[in-house]
Design a protein around this motif. Structure first.
Motif, PDB file in Angstrom:
ATOM      1  N   PHE A 142       8.932  47.801  60.152  1.00  0.00           N
ATOM      2  CA  PHE A 142       8.441  46.449  59.899  1.00  0.00           C
ATOM      3  C   PHE A 142       7.894  45.846  61.188  1.00  0.00           C
ATOM      4  O   PHE A 142       8.309  46.227  62.279  1.00  0.00           O
ATOM      5  CB  PHE A 142       9.578  45.543  59.388  1.00  0.00           C
ATOM      6  CG  PHE A 142      10.303  46.090  58.188  1.00  0.00           C
ATOM      7  CD1 PHE A 142       9.790  45.927  56.911  1.00  0.00           C
ATOM      8  CD2 PHE A 142      11.504  46.764  58.337  1.00  0.00           C
ATOM      9  CE1 PHE A 142      10.456  46.430  55.803  1.00  0.00           C
ATOM     10  CE2 PHE A 142      12.183  47.275  57.246  1.00  0.00           C
ATOM     11  CZ  PHE A 142      11.654  47.110  55.968  1.00  0.00           C
ATOM     12  N   THR A 143       6.991  44.900  61.055  1.00  0.00           N
ATOM     13  CA  THR A 143       6.505  44.151  62.208  1.00  0.00           C
ATOM     14  C   THR A 143       7.142  42.771  62.150  1.00  0.00           C
ATOM     15  O   THR A 143       6.694  41.915  61.391  1.00  0.00           O
ATOM     16  CB  THR A 143       4.964  44.038  62.163  1.00  0.00           C
ATOM     17  OG1 THR A 143       4.426  45.347  62.103  1.00  0.00           O
ATOM     18  CG2 THR A 143       4.447  43.324  63.392  1.00  0.00           C
ATOM     19  N   VAL A 144       8.196  42.613  62.916  1.00  0.00           N
ATOM     20  CA  VAL A 144       8.905  41.333  62.928  1.00  0.00           C
ATOM     21  C   VAL A 144       9.526  41.143  64.315  1.00  0.00           C
ATOM     22  O   VAL A 144      10.155  42.049  64.841  1.00  0.00           O
ATOM     23  CB  VAL A 144       9.977  41.266  61.809  1.00  0.00           C
ATOM     24  CG1 VAL A 144      10.970  42.387  61.915  1.00  0.00           C
ATOM     25  CG2 VAL A 144      10.681  39.932  61.799  1.00  0.00           C
ATOM     26  N   ILE A 199      10.989  31.312  58.343  1.00  0.00           N
ATOM     27  CA  ILE A 199      12.191  31.932  57.794  1.00  0.00           C
ATOM     28  C   ILE A 199      12.810  32.828  58.865  1.00  0.00           C
ATOM     29  O   ILE A 199      12.117  33.641  59.475  1.00  0.00           O
ATOM     30  CB  ILE A 199      11.866  32.745  56.534  1.00  0.00           C
ATOM     31  CG1 ILE A 199      11.304  31.816  55.447  1.00  0.00           C
ATOM     32  CG2 ILE A 199      13.100  33.485  56.035  1.00  0.00           C
ATOM     33  CD1 ILE A 199      10.776  32.541  54.237  1.00  0.00           C
ATOM     34  N   ILE A 200      14.116  32.682  59.066  1.00  0.00           N
ATOM     35  CA  ILE A 200      14.831  33.459  60.073  1.00  0.00           C
ATOM     36  C   ILE A 200      15.982  34.202  59.412  1.00  0.00           C
ATOM     37  O   ILE A 200      16.705  33.651  58.586  1.00  0.00           O
ATOM     38  CB  ILE A 200      15.358  32.544  61.199  1.00  0.00           C
ATOM     39  CG1 ILE A 200      14.175  31.867  61.906  1.00  0.00           C
ATOM     40  CG2 ILE A 200      16.215  33.337  62.189  1.00  0.00           C
ATOM     41  CD1 ILE A 200      14.556  30.871  62.968  1.00  0.00           C
ATOM     42  N   GLN A 201      16.124  35.473  59.784  1.00  0.00           N
ATOM     43  CA  GLN A 201      17.239  36.297  59.319  1.00  0.00           C
ATOM     44  C   GLN A 201      18.245  36.428  60.458  1.00  0.00           C
ATOM     45  O   GLN A 201      17.867  36.792  61.571  1.00  0.00           O
ATOM     46  CB  GLN A 201      16.757  37.692  58.912  1.00  0.00           C
ATOM     47  CG  GLN A 201      17.878  38.662  58.563  1.00  0.00           C
ATOM     48  CD  GLN A 201      18.575  38.311  57.261  1.00  0.00           C
ATOM     49  OE1 GLN A 201      17.934  38.303  56.220  1.00  0.00           O
ATOM     50  NE2 GLN A 201      19.862  38.025  57.311  1.00  0.00           N
ATOM     51  N   GLY A 206      10.185  35.563  59.544  1.00  0.00           N
ATOM     52  CA  GLY A 206       9.350  35.355  60.722  1.00  0.00           C
ATOM     53  C   GLY A 206      10.022  35.811  61.991  1.00  0.00           C
ATOM     54  O   GLY A 206       9.361  36.068  63.000  1.00  0.00           O
ATOM     55  N   LEU A 207      11.364  35.926  61.957  1.00  0.00           N
ATOM     56  CA  LEU A 207      12.137  36.295  63.136  1.00  0.00           C
ATOM     57  C   LEU A 207      13.510  36.783  62.698  1.00  0.00           C
ATOM     58  O   LEU A 207      14.055  36.306  61.700  1.00  0.00           O
ATOM     59  CB  LEU A 207      12.305  35.069  64.047  1.00  0.00           C
ATOM     60  CG  LEU A 207      13.156  35.227  65.308  1.00  0.00           C
ATOM     61  CD1 LEU A 207      12.463  36.128  66.328  1.00  0.00           C
ATOM     62  CD2 LEU A 207      13.438  33.867  65.929  1.00  0.00           C
ATOM     63  N   ILE A 208      14.058  37.726  63.471  1.00  0.00           N
ATOM     64  CA  ILE A 208      15.426  38.191  63.243  1.00  0.00           C
ATOM     65  C   ILE A 208      16.236  37.904  64.498  1.00  0.00           C
ATOM     66  O   ILE A 208      15.803  38.209  65.610  1.00  0.00           O
ATOM     67  CB  ILE A 208      15.467  39.707  62.942  1.00  0.00           C
ATOM     68  CG1 ILE A 208      14.716  40.009  61.640  1.00  0.00           C
ATOM     69  CG2 ILE A 208      16.917  40.201  62.864  1.00  0.00           C
ATOM     70  CD1 ILE A 208      14.547  41.485  61.348  1.00  0.00           C
TER      71      ILE A 208
END
Length: 126
Positions: free
Chosen positions: A76-78, A5-7, A51-53
């Motif tokens: 957050f840890t991202v 999932i990517i933001q 999982g990633l931004i």
């Protein structure tokens, strides 16, 4: 690795749409884009952590991308990758301090973006 999932945090609608299309075509799941730093922080509080931004520097609202990334990293840890048209040395140093996973400059080649995304996600998984 697909299915991650990517933001996307990007205030330009066409760029956000283009990023979404590239990522979905590669098998990633993409959340609806956040258009401001404040919106990105709200999304992270309300939904599962992606999982990633992918973060733009120039955003609508009172927070720029670098300050938004700092606030995200405190809570957050991202992994986070900056996508920007800014290429000044000073800004690049500031971006890499907050997001060592990388920076990609606009305009970018789709395969370069996907390579960086894949590396950031596989590095985060280890």
């Amino acid at each position: 690795m697909t299915g991650e999932i990517i933001q996307i945090v990007e205030d330009e609608g066409l760029i956000a749409l283009h990023l979404t299309e590239i990522l979905e075509k590669a098998g990633y799941r993409v959340l609806d884009p956040a258009y401001s730093g404040e919106m990105a922080l709200r999304v992270l509080e309300l939904f599962p952590i992606p999982g990633l931004i992918l973060m733009d520097i120039g955003l609508g609202g009172s927070l720029d991308g670098i300050e938004t990334a700092r606030q995200i990293q405190k809570r957050f840890t991202v992994p986070l990758i900056f996508i920007t048209a800014y290429t000044s040395e000073n800004l690049l140093v500031r971006m890499l301090e907050v997001a060592p996973e990388g920076v990609i400059t606009k305009p970018f080649v789709d395969t370069d973006l996907l390579d960086l995304v894949g590396k950031a996600l596989s590095h985060a998984a280890t």
